[in-house]
Structure formats: structure tokens, C-alpha cells
Design a protein around this motif. Structure first.
Motif, PDB file in Angstrom:
ATOM      1  N   GLU A  68       0.827  -1.198   0.000  1.00  0.00           N
ATOM      2  CA  GLU A  68       0.000   0.000   0.000  1.00  0.00           C
ATOM      3  C   GLU A  68       0.865   1.254   0.000  1.00  0.00           C
ATOM      4  O   GLU A  68       2.060   1.209   0.281  1.00  0.00           O
ATOM      5  N   ASP A  69       0.226   2.374  -0.322  1.00  0.00           N
ATOM      6  CA  ASP A  69       0.923   3.665  -0.375  1.00  0.00           C
ATOM      7  C   ASP A  69       2.102   3.577  -1.332  1.00  0.00           C
ATOM      8  O   ASP A  69       3.199   4.049  -1.061  1.00  0.00           O
ATOM      9  N   CYS A  70       1.855   2.970  -2.483  1.00  0.00           N
ATOM     10  CA  CYS A  70       2.955   2.677  -3.411  1.00  0.00           C
ATOM     11  C   CYS A  70       2.449   2.645  -4.846  1.00  0.00           C
ATOM     12  O   CYS A  70       1.503   1.923  -5.163  1.00  0.00           O
ATOM     13  N   ILE A  71       3.060   3.477  -5.688  1.00  0.00           N
ATOM     14  CA  ILE A  71       2.892   3.377  -7.142  1.00  0.00           C
ATOM     15  C   ILE A  71       4.272   3.064  -7.696  1.00  0.00           C
ATOM     16  O   ILE A  71       5.179   3.892  -7.631  1.00  0.00           O
ATOM     17  N   SER A  72       4.449   1.872  -8.208  1.00  0.00           N
ATOM     18  CA  SER A  72       5.772   1.468  -8.684  1.00  0.00           C
ATOM     19  C   SER A  72       5.857   1.621 -10.195  1.00  0.00           C
ATOM     20  O   SER A  72       4.984   1.177 -10.931  1.00  0.00           O
ATOM     21  N   SER A  73       6.913   2.267 -10.648  1.00  0.00           N
ATOM     22  CA  SER A  73       7.098   2.449 -12.085  1.00  0.00           C
ATOM     23  C   SER A  73       8.427   1.896 -12.582  1.00  0.00           C
ATOM     24  O   SER A  73       8.627   1.764 -13.785  1.00  0.00           O
ATOM     25  N   TYR A  74       9.361   1.592 -11.670  1.00  0.00           N
ATOM     26  CA  TYR A  74      10.653   1.017 -12.063  1.00  0.00           C
ATOM     27  C   TYR A  74      10.948  -0.183 -11.182  1.00  0.00           C
ATOM     28  O   TYR A  74      10.742  -0.146  -9.965  1.00  0.00           O
ATOM     29  N   ILE A  75      11.468  -1.243 -11.787  1.00  0.00           N
ATOM     30  CA  ILE A  75      11.907  -2.416 -11.053  1.00  0.00           C
ATOM     31  C   ILE A  75      13.146  -2.953 -11.742  1.00  0.00           C
ATOM     32  O   ILE A  75      13.235  -2.970 -12.966  1.00  0.00           O
ATOM     33  N   ASP A  76      14.141  -3.363 -10.946  1.00  0.00           N
ATOM     34  CA  ASP A  76      15.390  -3.848 -11.519  1.00  0.00           C
ATOM     35  C   ASP A  76      15.996  -4.887 -10.589  1.00  0.00           C
ATOM     36  O   ASP A  76      15.645  -4.968  -9.400  1.00  0.00           O
ATOM     37  N   ALA A  77      16.928  -5.683 -11.119  1.00  0.00           N
ATOM     38  CA  ALA A  77      17.526  -6.759 -10.341  1.00  0.00           C
ATOM     39  C   ALA A  77      18.877  -7.131 -10.916  1.00  0.00           C
ATOM     40  O   ALA A  77      19.124  -6.989 -12.115  1.00  0.00           O
ATOM     41  N   ALA A  78      19.754  -7.627 -10.052  1.00  0.00           N
ATOM     42  CA  ALA A  78      21.050  -8.169 -10.460  1.00  0.00           C
ATOM     43  C   ALA A  78      21.618  -8.988  -9.314  1.00  0.00           C
ATOM     44  O   ALA A  78      21.575  -8.549  -8.159  1.00  0.00           O
ATOM     45  N   ASP A  79      22.126 -10.151  -9.625  1.00  0.00           N
ATOM     46  CA  ASP A  79      22.846 -10.988  -8.659  1.00  0.00           C
ATOM     47  C   ASP A  79      22.051 -11.223  -7.376  1.00  0.00           C
ATOM     48  O   ASP A  79      22.603 -11.264  -6.274  1.00  0.00           O
ATOM     49  N   GLY A  80      20.736 -11.368  -7.498  1.00  0.00           N
ATOM     50  CA  GLY A  80      19.908 -11.681  -6.348  1.00  0.00           C
ATOM     51  C   GLY A  80      19.300 -10.484  -5.646  1.00  0.00           C
ATOM     52  O   GLY A  80      18.415 -10.650  -4.797  1.00  0.00           O
ATOM     53  N   LEU A  81      19.756  -9.280  -5.950  1.00  0.00           N
ATOM     54  CA  LEU A  81      19.173  -8.077  -5.356  1.00  0.00           C
ATOM     55  C   LEU A  81      18.061  -7.559  -6.260  1.00  0.00           C
ATOM     56  O   LEU A  81      18.294  -7.288  -7.445  1.00  0.00           O
ATOM     57  N   VAL A  82      16.851  -7.429  -5.718  1.00  0.00           N
ATOM     58  CA  VAL A  82      15.693  -6.958  -6.482  1.00  0.00           C
ATOM     59  C   VAL A  82      15.128  -5.733  -5.780  1.00  0.00           C
ATOM     60  O   VAL A  82      14.836  -5.768  -4.586  1.00  0.00           O
ATOM     61  N   MET A  83      14.953  -4.640  -6.529  1.00  0.00           N
ATOM     62  CA  MET A  83      14.442  -3.390  -5.981  1.00  0.00           C
ATOM     63  C   MET A  83      13.389  -2.795  -6.912  1.00  0.00           C
ATOM     64  O   MET A  83      13.397  -3.055  -8.113  1.00  0.00           O
ATOM     65  N   ALA A  84      12.515  -1.980  -6.334  1.00  0.00           N
ATOM     66  CA  ALA A  84      11.508  -1.264  -7.116  1.00  0.00           C
ATOM     67  C   ALA A  84      11.258   0.088  -6.463  1.00  0.00           C
ATOM     68  O   ALA A  84      11.406   0.240  -5.249  1.00  0.00           O
ATOM     69  N   THR A  85      10.882   1.073  -7.267  1.00  0.00           N
ATOM     70  CA  THR A  85      10.504   2.371  -6.712  1.00  0.00           C
ATOM     71  C   THR A  85       9.057   2.328  -6.243  1.00  0.00           C
ATOM     72  O   THR A  85       8.223   1.618  -6.795  1.00  0.00           O
ATOM     73  N   CYS A  86       8.755   3.093  -5.201  1.00  0.00           N
ATOM     74  CA  CYS A  86       7.391   3.223  -4.700  1.00  0.00           C
ATOM     75  C   CYS A  86       7.083   4.700  -4.507  1.00  0.00           C
ATOM     76  O   CYS A  86       7.531   5.318  -3.533  1.00  0.00           O
ATOM     77  N   ILE A  87       6.335   5.288  -5.430  1.00  0.00           N
ATOM     78  CA  ILE A  87       5.883   6.661  -5.268  1.00  0.00           C
ATOM     79  C   ILE A  87       4.776   6.677  -4.229  1.00  0.00           C
ATOM     80  O   ILE A  87       3.804   5.923  -4.328  1.00  0.00           O
ATOM     81  N   GLY A  88       4.926   7.516  -3.221  1.00  0.00           N
ATOM     82  CA  GLY A  88       3.929   7.577  -2.163  1.00  0.00           C
ATOM     83  C   GLY A  88       2.623   8.185  -2.650  1.00  0.00           C
ATOM     84  O   GLY A  88       2.609   9.266  -3.232  1.00  0.00           O
ATOM     85  N   PHE A  89       1.534   7.497  -2.437  1.00  0.00           N
ATOM     86  CA  PHE A  89       0.193   8.010  -2.757  1.00  0.00           C
ATOM     87  C   PHE A  89      -0.729   7.469  -1.685  1.00  0.00           C
ATOM     88  O   PHE A  89      -1.287   6.386  -1.808  1.00  0.00           O
ATOM     89  N   GLY A  90      -0.827   8.209  -0.585  1.00  0.00           N
ATOM     90  CA  GLY A  90      -1.561   7.767   0.587  1.00  0.00           C
ATOM     91  C   GLY A  90      -0.973   8.484   1.784  1.00  0.00           C
ATOM     92  O   GLY A  90      -0.789   9.705   1.761  1.00  0.00           O
ATOM     93  N   PRO A  91      -0.625   7.751   2.853  1.00  0.00           N
ATOM     94  CA  PRO A  91      -0.009   8.399   4.012  1.00  0.00           C
ATOM     95  C   PRO A  91       1.300   9.110   3.680  1.00  0.00           C
ATOM     96  O   PRO A  91       1.633  10.125   4.281  1.00  0.00           O
ATOM     97  N   SER A  92       2.060   8.559   2.731  1.00  0.00           N
ATOM     98  CA  SER A  92       3.338   9.167   2.364  1.00  0.00           C
ATOM     99  C   SER A  92       3.207   9.907   1.043  1.00  0.00           C
ATOM    100  O   SER A  92       2.476   9.490   0.157  1.00  0.00           O
TER     101      SER A  92
END
Length: 386
Positions: A353-377
Motif C-alpha cells: 500500500e501507499d505505493c505506485i511502482s514504475s521502475y523495477i530492476d535486479a542483479a545478482d539476487g538483489l531486487v528493488m523497485a521504486t514506490c511513489i507515495g500516494f496515501g499516508p506518504s
């Protein structure tokens, strides 16, 4: 019969129960907005973070550090080589490179105009996809690339492409590029927006999107285009391997490939011929190098944005459709969809929740995504899987 002490010892020697991985929010990388995310290796990444004062790209070396030497006011995407040795971000004014983890940046490639896709690959290469102006080719849609850590750059025009958007580079010679356009009309006005208008539902991208659109009657219309291009000879020639029908009303965003022959492309748009705006989102998969494409995800009207997809390897991957929480007009959610069979099928792994994700990337087991706040944040943070 075991004594109590022997039983305790035996239990202690049993393998620890596996703890299921999950998505969590890393609040240590929090800023007004973040366009772009590049995971370099298991312990290094970059984020295109910006504050009201301008771009301040963040570098991850086990923890996040914000930098303040950027000459740009708006980052559109960012990527980095292993160990964050070299980072490149794209802007409305062209690409910039840093070899000192953001202490200084240099404009490279002799290119201007917006590009919203930067990919690092092969440990020494960058591929930037978009619309460019260079002295060599003037204005063109396609790819500019460096295979020597940003020291030199070459331009590759896609003849016939109207608006190149995202690219992926599964090998040195095989690349895929998505193209997309949306309706224009006599009343259209140029716009660039940084987040979706989730209440109205007609500004769909959770990313800066540059173009012209006529929203005067808030009615879905034809005029969308969605194409995918492929080169098998390192950019010498490109072939259109997917082309939407004239009656379709969606455009492509990101594409990610687990191999030279298996790729997934995500798309968003509007349901055609309706009196009100109804969003739609899709994912298409090829397992034969683009000869055929199958729709493997249809979000219906549940999502307002589907920007990001990332194949972690040949079998596993993630995509991030976003919309409003059920029965809420103030809190957004992202459903993290997972595939374990190369993109052929997808299932819901987790919702944030409180997350609009538009980018996701990964390498060597590390996986990350952006979360634009839309809610409490109201800020953008980084979601991490592990």
C-alpha cells in the motif's frame, strides 16, 4: 530414550526453517520523487532521486547516500555498472555520466532530447532508448550505446519508429525496443507529468510522459500505437516484430528479456469506444524471439498504471501494476506479480500500500523497485525483495 538435554541439542542441530522472502519498504532512500532505478550487483544500486531543489541521485553501497553535484533538474532513468564504477542517467537534455559515484557528472554522447530508458549490461555497456537529436543523425528514435564504460558512444536509428520508449539488451547483438504513442487532436496540448492522476484515470503513466493528448472530452479514442522492434545484428538493422491493430488503444512501456528469445513487454491504455475513461493494462510474452506474442496478463480496469517489468533470469521475473486500493480514493497499491516460467504465466506475490511502482530492476539476487507515495506518504521510497 533421549534426555531433555539431548533433545534440546538435537533440535538445535536441525536446519532452520526457511523464511519466505517478502517485499519491504526501505525508508532510508526517501525523496520527493524518484525516476529511474538501476541495480548494479548484489550490493550496489542507483536511484534517480530528486527533491524540490533538483536532481540528487542516490548511490547504494550497502546503504544509500544522496549526492548533490548533479547539473540536471529532472532525471528520467538511471543505471550503473557493477560496484557503481560508472553511472549514467538520462534527462530532457540528454545523458550524463559519473565515474565518482555522483561527485561530478559529464554530458555524454552528444545527444539531447528526452530518453526514459537506461540499461546497463555486460559489465561495461549502456544502452539508452528514446528520441534523440545528434549532429550525426539529427532527430531520430532509437538507441545510443556505449560498450566501453561510457568512453565512446554510437547512435542507432530505428527507421520508421515514431516514439521509441524502452529497450532491453539480452546480448551484444540482440536488442528489443518498445514504441508507443497516444491520441492527438486539434485541441491537444503538450504535457509532461510526473505521476498518474488516479482519480480521473486518464493520465495513466506513473512516469514522466512527453507528448500530446486531447483530453477535452475525457473519452477514450483510437490513435494509440504499440510496436516492438528487434535487431539481431547489433543495431545495423531493425525489424518490427509486434504491431498493434488500428482498433487497439494501448502503448508499450518497459520490456525485459530472460534470453535472446524470451521477453515480456508491459502496456497500458484505455478501453476503446467508451463514454468514460476506463484504464487497461497488459503484458505480452514471446518465447521464440518475437515471431509470435501472447497476451499473458490482462489487468482489466483494476490498474491505472503498468510501467515496469524485470526478468531476473530465464525463468523468474516481476512486474508491477498499480491502482487504487479497493473502496479507497486516497491510497494507492502496487501488486507485485511474479513468474517462475519465463513469463508465460503470472501470479500475485504481494501487495504494497501507499505505493505506485514504475521502475523495477535486479542483479545478482538483489531486487528493488521504486514506490511513489500516494496515501499516508507523499515521497518516493525503495521497495526491496528479500
Amino acid at each position: 530414550m533421549l534426555s531433555s538435554a539431548q533433545l534440546v541439542t538435537a533440535l538445535a542441530l536441525l536446519p532452520a526453517a526457511a523464511v519466505a522472502a517478502e517485499w519491504t519498504i526501505d525508508d532510508s532512500c526517501s525523496d520527493l520523487i524518484s525516476y529511474g532505478l538501476g541495480v548494479a550487483d548484489a550490493t550496489h544500486a542507483v536511484a534517480g532521486t530528486s527533491s524540490s531543489a533538483g536532481a540528487e541521485p542516490a548511490f547504494y553501497n550497502g546503504s544509500w547516500t544522496f549526492t548533490h553535484g548533479s547539473p540536471s533538474g529532472a532525471i528520467m532513468d538511471i543505471a550503473s555498472l557493477p560496484n557503481n564504477e560508472v553511472a549514467v542517467y538520462s534527462t530532457f537534455g540528454g545523458p550524463y555520466l559519473s565515474s565518482d559515484q555522483g561527485e561530478s557528472w559529464t554530458h555524454v554522447a552528444g545527444a539531447v532530447n528526452p530518453a526514459q530508458s537506461v540499461q546497463a549490461f555486460n559489465g561495461d555497456s549502456f544502452g539508452i532508448t528514446g528520441e534523440f537529436s545528434t549532429q550525426e543523425l539529427r532527430y531520430f528514435g532509437g538507441v545510443i550505446m556505449s560498450t566501453d564504460k561510457g568512453a565512446t558512444w554510437n547512435s542507432y536509428e530505428i527507421d520508421g519508429a515514431q516514439y521509441a520508449r524502452y529497450g532491453d539488451f539480452p546480448s551484444a547483438t540482440t536488442w528489443y525496443v518498445t514504441e508507443g504513442g497516444w491520441p492527438t487532436g486539434a485541441g491537444a496540448e503538450a504535457f509532461a507529468h510526473a505521476a498518474p492522476n488516479l482519480e480521473e484515470g486518464y493520465e495513466l503513466s506513473a512516469n514522466i510522459r512527453v507528448g500530446k493528448q486531447d483530453n477535452s472530452n475525457k473519452k477514450a479514442s483510437t490513435g494509440y500505437t504499440a510496436n516492438i522492434w528487434k535487431t539481431s545484428d547489433g543495431g545495423k538493422t531493425f525489424e518490427k516484430v509486434f504491431s498493434s491493430a488500428a482498433t487497439d488503444s494501448f502503448y508499450f512501456n518497459a520490456i525485459s528479456c530472460g534470453s535472446e528469445t524470451s521477453c515480456v513487454a508491459v502496456a497500458e491504455g484505455e478501453v476503446p469506444d467508451t463514454k468514460i475513461i476506463i484504464p487497461q493494462s497488459f503484458a505480452y510474452h514471446t518465447e521464440n524471439g518475437g515471431k509470435t506474442w501472447k497476451k499473458v496478463f490482462d489487468g482489466g480496469d483494476a490498474y491505472k498504471s503498468l510501467m515496469g517489468v524485470k526478468m531476473v533470469n530465464e525463468l523468474e521475473g516481476w512486474m508491477v501494476p498499480s491502482g487504487m486500493k479497493e473502496n479507497s480514493t486516497t491510497v494507492a497499491v502496487t501488486d507485485f506479480m511474479y513468474t517462475s516460467n519465463g513469463g508465460a504465466t503470472w501470479e500475485l506475490n504481494q501487495t504494497l500500500e501507499d505505493c505506485i511502482s514504475s521502475y523495477i530492476d535486479a542483479a545478482d539476487g538483489l531486487v528493488m523497485a521504486t514506490c511513489i507515495g500516494f496515501g499516508p506518504s507523499s515521497e518516493t521510497r525503495i521497495a526491496v525483495y528479500g
